[in-house]
Design a protein around this motif. Structure first.
Motif, mmCIF file in Angstrom:
data_model
loop_
_atom_site.group_PDB
_atom_site.id
_atom_site.type_symbol
_atom_site.label_atom_id
_atom_site.label_comp_id
_atom_site.label_asym_id
_atom_site.label_seq_id
_atom_site.Cartn_x
_atom_site.Cartn_y
_atom_site.Cartn_z
ATOM 1 N N LEU A 246 0.843 -1.198 0.000
ATOM 2 C CA LEU A 246 0.000 0.000 0.000
ATOM 3 C C LEU A 246 0.877 1.247 0.000
ATOM 4 C CD1 LEU A 246 -2.984 0.926 0.138
ATOM 5 C CD2 LEU A 246 -2.715 1.040 2.629
ATOM 6 N N GLU A 247 0.645 2.143 -0.963
ATOM 7 C CA GLU A 247 1.458 3.347 -1.091
ATOM 8 C C GLU A 247 0.679 4.618 -0.761
ATOM 9 O OE1 GLU A 247 3.158 3.420 -4.963
ATOM 10 O OE2 GLU A 247 4.389 1.623 -4.630
ATOM 11 N N CYS A 248 -0.652 4.582 -0.902
ATOM 12 C CA CYS A 248 -1.471 5.764 -0.643
ATOM 13 C C CYS A 248 -2.695 5.353 0.166
ATOM 14 C CB CYS A 248 -1.887 6.428 -1.958
ATOM 15 S SG CYS A 248 -2.887 7.922 -1.742
ATOM 16 N N LEU A 249 -2.910 6.064 1.289
ATOM 17 C CA LEU A 249 -4.048 5.760 2.152
ATOM 18 C C LEU A 249 -4.783 7.056 2.478
ATOM 19 C CD1 LEU A 249 -5.711 3.788 3.844
ATOM 20 C CD2 LEU A 249 -4.038 4.081 5.693
ATOM 21 N N TYR A 250 -6.036 7.141 2.071
ATOM 22 C CA TYR A 250 -6.849 8.337 2.295
ATOM 23 C C TYR A 250 -7.955 8.001 3.292
ATOM 24 C CZ TYR A 250 -9.349 12.682 1.286
ATOM 25 O OH TYR A 250 -9.939 13.917 1.400
ATOM 26 N N LEU A 251 -7.890 8.664 4.459
ATOM 27 C CA LEU A 251 -8.875 8.438 5.509
ATOM 28 C C LEU A 251 -9.503 9.756 5.971
ATOM 29 C CD1 LEU A 251 -6.892 5.828 7.666
ATOM 30 C CD2 LEU A 251 -8.839 5.368 6.170
ATOM 31 N N GLY A 252 -9.481 10.769 5.110
ATOM 32 C CA GLY A 252 -10.003 12.072 5.475
ATOM 33 C C GLY A 252 -11.512 12.084 5.626
ATOM 34 N N GLY A 253 -12.004 12.931 6.564
ATOM 35 C CA GLY A 253 -13.437 13.133 6.728
ATOM 36 C C GLY A 253 -14.198 11.944 7.243
ATOM 37 N N ASN A 254 -13.631 11.222 8.200
ATOM 38 C CA ASN A 254 -14.298 10.024 8.723
ATOM 39 C C ASN A 254 -14.563 10.085 10.227
ATOM 40 O OD1 ASN A 254 -14.645 7.836 6.570
ATOM 41 N ND2 ASN A 254 -12.546 8.494 6.216
ATOM 42 N N PHE A 255 -14.417 11.252 10.831
ATOM 43 C CA PHE A 255 -14.646 11.418 12.267
ATOM 44 C C PHE A 255 -13.762 10.492 13.106
ATOM 45 C CE2 PHE A 255 -18.574 12.793 10.213
ATOM 46 C CZ PHE A 255 -18.752 14.046 10.795
ATOM 47 N N ILE A 256 -12.575 10.192 12.597
ATOM 48 C CA ILE A 256 -11.643 9.331 13.327
ATOM 49 C C ILE A 256 -11.097 10.088 14.541
ATOM 50 C CG2 ILE A 256 -9.427 8.130 13.194
ATOM 51 C CD1 ILE A 256 -9.992 7.695 10.220
ATOM 52 N N LYS A 257 -11.097 9.436 15.699
ATOM 53 C CA LYS A 257 -10.603 10.067 16.922
ATOM 54 C C LYS A 257 -9.182 9.646 17.269
ATOM 55 C CE LYS A 257 -15.144 10.687 19.065
ATOM 56 N NZ LYS A 257 -15.992 10.407 20.264
ATOM 57 N N GLU A 258 -8.782 8.457 16.825
ATOM 58 C CA GLU A 258 -7.446 7.946 17.136
ATOM 59 C C GLU A 258 -6.830 7.317 15.895
ATOM 60 O OE1 GLU A 258 -7.626 5.224 20.356
ATOM 61 O OE2 GLU A 258 -8.273 6.725 21.825
ATOM 62 N N ILE A 259 -5.537 7.519 15.736
ATOM 63 C CA ILE A 259 -4.811 6.888 14.636
ATOM 64 C C ILE A 259 -4.323 5.528 15.128
ATOM 65 C CG2 ILE A 259 -2.834 7.054 13.079
ATOM 66 C CD1 ILE A 259 -2.893 10.066 13.465
ATOM 67 N N PRO A 260 -4.720 4.440 14.489
ATOM 68 C CA PRO A 260 -4.260 3.118 14.950
ATOM 69 C C PRO A 260 -2.750 2.980 14.788
ATOM 70 C CG PRO A 260 -5.430 2.952 12.842
ATOM 71 C CD PRO A 260 -5.616 4.353 13.319
ATOM 72 N N PRO A 261 -2.047 2.580 15.832
ATOM 73 C CA PRO A 261 -0.585 2.416 15.751
ATOM 74 C C PRO A 261 -0.159 1.449 14.657
ATOM 75 C CG PRO A 261 -1.346 2.281 18.023
ATOM 76 C CD PRO A 261 -2.565 2.256 17.162
ATOM 77 N N GLU A 262 -1.053 0.542 14.277
ATOM 78 C CA GLU A 262 -0.732 -0.462 13.253
ATOM 79 C C GLU A 262 -0.413 0.160 11.893
ATOM 80 O OE1 GLU A 262 -2.817 -2.338 16.546
ATOM 81 O OE2 GLU A 262 -3.274 -0.598 15.291
ATOM 82 N N LEU A 263 -0.766 1.436 11.701
ATOM 83 C CA LEU A 263 -0.421 2.089 10.432
ATOM 84 C C LEU A 263 1.089 2.142 10.236
ATOM 85 C CD1 LEU A 263 -2.865 5.135 10.057
ATOM 86 C CD2 LEU A 263 -2.900 2.955 8.856
ATOM 87 N N GLY A 264 1.813 2.045 11.328
ATOM 88 C CA GLY A 264 3.274 2.037 11.234
ATOM 89 C C GLY A 264 3.827 0.799 10.579
ATOM 90 N N ASN A 265 2.967 -0.179 10.296
ATOM 91 C CA ASN A 265 3.404 -1.433 9.681
ATOM 92 C C ASN A 265 3.262 -1.422 8.161
ATOM 93 O OD1 ASN A 265 3.882 -2.485 12.273
ATOM 94 N ND2 ASN A 265 1.776 -3.217 12.444
#
Length: 204
Positions: free
Chosen positions: A1-20
């Motif tokens: 995965l090279e591009c991840l778009y999660l804008g405008g989703n009312f997300i409150k926390e960034i999952p630490p797993e994104l570091g993987n």
């Protein structure tokens, strides 16, 4: 995965797993309710663009300095930036400060009987402008400026720098002044690097 778009989703926390996601180049997390950035994002060594604008961030983790390939960091619309801009707002000096500055800058001689008591006490609180080419002073009112300094030859840290007026700029903050001295030439190089890096941080 090279591009991840999660804008405008009312997300409150960034999952630490994104570091993987070692191949991630672009991460968009704008227009959410994010309050903090997990240090695990520093593992995204391929990351070039990180969009965090319009969230609830009040600080960034020190680990973000490990994103050595990061070219764009968008932070506008966060309490972090709002506070930063508010703190840099310049308030005009009072008449008391203007009078005290005039006396100090022009070296006007006086005795304790020449001036009001409050002005006499105020004159003892003068701070010299750090710009050696200025020669000005300030009291309660000054201009806050960010000055980048080298830290252990690895990072350039932003430190608060105080100047006497908006028209005054320190040698390290302007690369337009030409000079033949080595120290001033180094300052110009430093200013160029700082200006280049600041373009990567989108505050507005």
């Amino acid at each position: 995965l090279e591009c991840l778009y999660l804008g405008g989703n009312f997300i409150k926390e960034i999952p630490p797993e994104l570091g993987n996601l070692p191949s991630l180049n672009y991460l968009v997390l704008c227009d959410n309710k994010i309050q903090s950035v997990p240090p695990q994002l520093s593992q995204l060594h391929s990351l070039r663009s990180l969009s965090l604008h319009n969230n609830l961030l009040t600080y960034l983790p020190r680990e973000i300095l490990n994103l050595i390939h990061l070219e764009e960091l968008s932070l506008r619309g966060n309490p972090l930036v709002v506070r930063f801009v508010r703190d840099l707002t310049y308030d005009p000096p009072t008449l008391l400060e203007l009078a005290a500055r005039t006396i100090k800058i022009r070296n006007i001689s006086y005795t304790p009987y020449d001036l009001p008591g409050n002005l006499l006490r105020y004159l003892s609180l003068a701070s010299n402008c750090p710009n050696p080419k200025c020669g000005g002073v300030y009291f309660d009112c000054c201009v806050r400026q960010i000055k980048f300094v080298d830290f252990c030859g690895k990072y350039r840290l932003p430190l608060m720098h105080y100047l006497c007026s908006p028209e005054c700029s320190s040698p390290c903050s302007s690369a337009s002044h030409s000079s033949t001295s080595q120290s001033e030439s180094d300052s110009e190089d430093e200013a160029s690097v700082a200006a280049h890096r600041m373009q990567k941080v989108l505050l507005g």
